[in-house]
Design a protein around this motif. Sequence first.
Motif, PDB file in Angstrom:
ATOM      1  N   ARG A   1       0.844  -1.209   0.000  1.00 45.52           N
ATOM      2  CA  ARG A   1       0.000   0.000   0.000  1.00 45.52           C
ATOM      3  C   ARG A   1       0.870   1.246   0.000  1.00 45.52           C
ATOM      4  O   ARG A   1       0.536   2.247  -0.648  1.00 45.52           O
ATOM      5  CB  ARG A   1      -0.926  -0.026   1.214  1.00 45.52           C
ATOM      6  N   SER A   2       1.986   1.196   0.716  1.00 43.88           N
ATOM      7  CA  SER A   2       2.907   2.333   0.741  1.00 43.88           C
ATOM      8  C   SER A   2       3.443   2.629  -0.656  1.00 43.88           C
ATOM      9  O   SER A   2       3.520   3.784  -1.082  1.00 43.88           O
ATOM     10  CB  SER A   2       4.055   2.049   1.709  1.00 43.88           C
ATOM     11  N   TYR A   3       3.803   1.572  -1.382  1.00 44.06           N
ATOM     12  CA  TYR A   3       4.360   1.752  -2.733  1.00 44.06           C
ATOM     13  C   TYR A   3       3.302   2.337  -3.677  1.00 44.06           C
ATOM     14  O   TYR A   3       3.588   3.250  -4.470  1.00 44.06           O
ATOM     15  CB  TYR A   3       4.862   0.403  -3.261  1.00 44.06           C
ATOM     16  N   THR A   4       2.064   1.844  -3.574  1.00 44.03           N
ATOM     17  CA  THR A   4       0.984   2.360  -4.429  1.00 44.03           C
ATOM     18  C   THR A   4       0.722   3.839  -4.151  1.00 44.03           C
ATOM     19  O   THR A   4       0.581   4.648  -5.078  1.00 44.03           O
ATOM     20  CB  THR A   4      -0.301   1.549  -4.197  1.00 44.03           C
ATOM     21  N   ALA A   5       0.659   4.205  -2.866  1.00 42.05           N
ATOM     22  CA  ALA A   5       0.416   5.603  -2.512  1.00 42.05           C
ATOM     23  C   ALA A   5       1.575   6.500  -2.940  1.00 42.05           C
ATOM     24  O   ALA A   5       1.379   7.632  -3.388  1.00 42.05           O
ATOM     25  CB  ALA A   5       0.191   5.726  -1.002  1.00 42.05           C
ATOM     26  N   ALA A   6       2.809   5.982  -2.798  1.00 40.04           N
ATOM     27  CA  ALA A   6       3.968   6.777  -3.208  1.00 40.04           C
ATOM     28  C   ALA A   6       3.965   7.017  -4.715  1.00 40.04           C
ATOM     29  O   ALA A   6       4.353   8.091  -5.194  1.00 40.04           O
ATOM     30  CB  ALA A   6       5.257   6.073  -2.787  1.00 40.04           C
TER      31      ALA A   6
END
Length: 469
Positions: free
Chosen positions: A437-442
Amino acid sequence: IQAAWNLKTRALTEMVYVDEIDMDQEGIAEIILDENAIAQVARPGTSLKLPGTSQGGGPSPAVRPVTQSGRPITGFVRPSTQSGRPSTMEQAIRTPRTALTARPITSASGGYVRPGTASMITNPDGPFINLSRLNLTKYAQKPKLAKALFEYIFHHENDVKNALDLAALATEHAQFKDWWWKVQIGKCYYRLGLYREAEKQFKSALKQQDMVDTILYLAKVYLRLDQPVTALNLFKEGLERFPGEVTLICGIARIYEEMNNISSAAEYYKDVLKQDNTHVEAIACIGSNHFYSDQPEIALRFYRRLLQMGVYNCQLFNNLGLCCFYAQQYDMTLSSFERALFLAENEEETADVWYNLGHVAVGIGDLNLAYQCFKLTLINNNDYAEAYNNLAVLEMRRGHTEQARALLQTASSLAPHMYEPHFNVAILSEKVGDLQRSYTAAQKSEEAFPGHVDTQQLLKQLKEHFAML
């Protein structure tokens, strides 16, 4: 039966293929033949649809907030970009309905007036003029009356169809030699979305009579066709014929500002002030540019000038309060915001003031006051994405991770063009171990603001994590 079914099945499949081919050809033909079509991929610096392609190098979203279309927030609300234009021909032609327009003339009055003047009678319970009973051909032959009647139909009744009919008959009666009627026909075409037809009328009117208003209307047509460079050239040609005309210089400045070329826009706004030192829009936009260029003291001088000129509203005191705070003139900050709250006319304005008061509270370190201010912002305007984002940061500091995540998701859904909520979601997810989720948001943060260094560093760290896995 089986043979008939096979034939029917084959016919259905053939129909599907033919329809698909026709749709493709139709789309190609529409692009080739439609004069109002806009290029999907414009060259850099030639489009208002993609303001990020400007060669002027506009301010980054980290320094100056941007609107959803990617343009920097200006110092002045302009009606032409705020009001919604009719998107279809049916919406443009449809007459606005009121309580009075559908009521016919009563039979009592109809018995005492001649049929020719029945359309012009004023009834206390009915419309001022019954447009459906007007004999446009008769009035088109009376130039003075026709012009007044056109203004009433176009501006008051907003009946573009009848106004266009009257203008066409009147210009035909004038043997196509009256430039005023050509301008009115162009205005009707513009309202109907026929921009190329409007362009022809305005150009024809300019050949007969060179007028500043006609230049401004023609520039509006080019802006609607997404041709800002053509509009700029038109304004500059107009300045050669009308040197020092404020409206033309201001039009150039607006286009540069919409294309993210802030430095050129500021120069032209200064030229406006050389000709007219009481021009509110130029003063407000220059003050806004100075504020976002880390020069709040200079911005304060421009906003004080507006106050001296008699501008007295919520927005001005709101900006004065911000300038005083960032210029470290704390004695005037809270009094300006109090005056802004007193002058606020609706809940959206009140929400803006409370949001800025929350920033002041964060600046002085009173996080409890900031929390209350952002809450009051959301009470007045429940769609305030920036307040949701800042509340999430405060919840994070309190250790309420789930509440912060919910607030950030709300902020990112309300304003997908802002990079801060996406970046904060990425940081929050990375801390709790949700790397995907962190990678998608970034990635969403990088898409909204490609030059954000912290986002790029976070993406680099996450890629290293994934490589190790």
